[in-house]
Write a protein that holds these residues in place. Structure first.
Motif, PDB file in Angstrom:
ATOM      1  N   ARG A 133       0.834  -1.203   0.000  1.00 14.06           N
ATOM      2  CA  ARG A 133       0.000   0.000   0.000  1.00 14.06           C
ATOM      3  C   ARG A 133       0.867   1.252   0.000  1.00 14.06           C
ATOM      4  N   THR A 141      -5.152   3.849   8.492  1.00  9.23           N
ATOM      5  CA  THR A 141      -4.119   2.918   8.929  1.00  9.23           C
ATOM      6  C   THR A 141      -4.405   2.358  10.326  1.00  9.23           C
ATOM      7  N   LEU A 150      -4.630   1.263  -1.898  1.00 14.21           N
ATOM      8  CA  LEU A 150      -4.214   0.026  -2.550  1.00 14.21           C
ATOM      9  C   LEU A 150      -4.805   0.016  -3.945  1.00 14.21           C
ATOM     10  N   TYR A 209       0.699   5.492   1.437  1.00 13.85           N
ATOM     11  CA  TYR A 209       0.141   6.150   2.613  1.00 13.85           C
ATOM     12  C   TYR A 209       0.194   7.662   2.479  1.00 13.85           C
ATOM     13  N   TRP A 241     -12.224  -1.170   5.140  1.00  8.76           N
ATOM     14  CA  TRP A 241     -11.956  -0.222   4.042  1.00  8.76           C
ATOM     15  C   TRP A 241     -13.120   0.754   3.922  1.00  8.76           C
ATOM     16  N   PHE A 265      -7.263  -2.700   7.430  1.00  8.51           N
ATOM     17  CA  PHE A 265      -6.763  -2.960   6.076  1.00  8.51           C
ATOM     18  C   PHE A 265      -7.630  -3.960   5.304  1.00  8.51           C
ATOM     19  N   TRP A 284      -4.606   4.964   3.848  1.00 10.84           N
ATOM     20  CA  TRP A 284      -3.847   4.054   2.983  1.00 10.84           C
ATOM     21  C   TRP A 284      -4.567   3.928   1.648  1.00 10.84           C
TER      22      TRP A 284
END
Length: 127
Positions: A9, A30, A19, A11, A101, A97, A17
């Motif tokens: 990922r 995070t 992805l 930041y 999300w 994570f 974060w």
């Protein structure tokens, strides 16, 4: 204390974060951020179809300790939001994570991610 900081990922300094998978960028906060906030009780997210600009505010996360603005890592259209968070905001604490999300953005330019912090750079920031 050690925090989970996945290498794949990118930041933001504001503790989001990102992805990227095939031009779609999934966004959340995070492990460090959820720990600092404490128990998350409310998440405000944009609507699907909203267009965001990179590094501008897109929503709010509220905990028992604080209210924090959320910032978009890239520019683009919101194509999905995690509606589970409306009924279960604690998912942000339990699995920041994964199930915690927040939204997915159809990135105008996935290369915007290159300007964000790597896992090592983010770890240095929070150390």
């Amino acid at each position: 204390m050690s925090f989970d900081i996945p290498d794949e990922r990118r930041y933001l300094e504001s503790h989001e974060w990102a992805l990227e998978t095939d031009g779609v960028v999934r966004v959340g906060i995070t492990d460090f951020a959820q720990d600092e906030l404490g128990d998350v009780v409310f998440v405000e997210l944009p609507d699907e179809g909203d267009v965001l600009e990179g590094e501008t505010e897109f929503g709010v996360v509220e905990s028992i300790k604080a209210v924090s603005d959320l910032y978009a890592p890239v520019s683009g259209e919101v194509i999905a939001i995690n509606e589970a968070l409306f009924d279960a905001p604690e998912l942000v604490n339990e699995d920041p994570f994964g199930e915690g999300w927040m939204l997915e953005i159809d990135a105008d330019d996935p290369d915007e991610l290159e300007a964000l912090l790597t896992a090592d750079e983010y770890e240095d920031q929070i150390a």
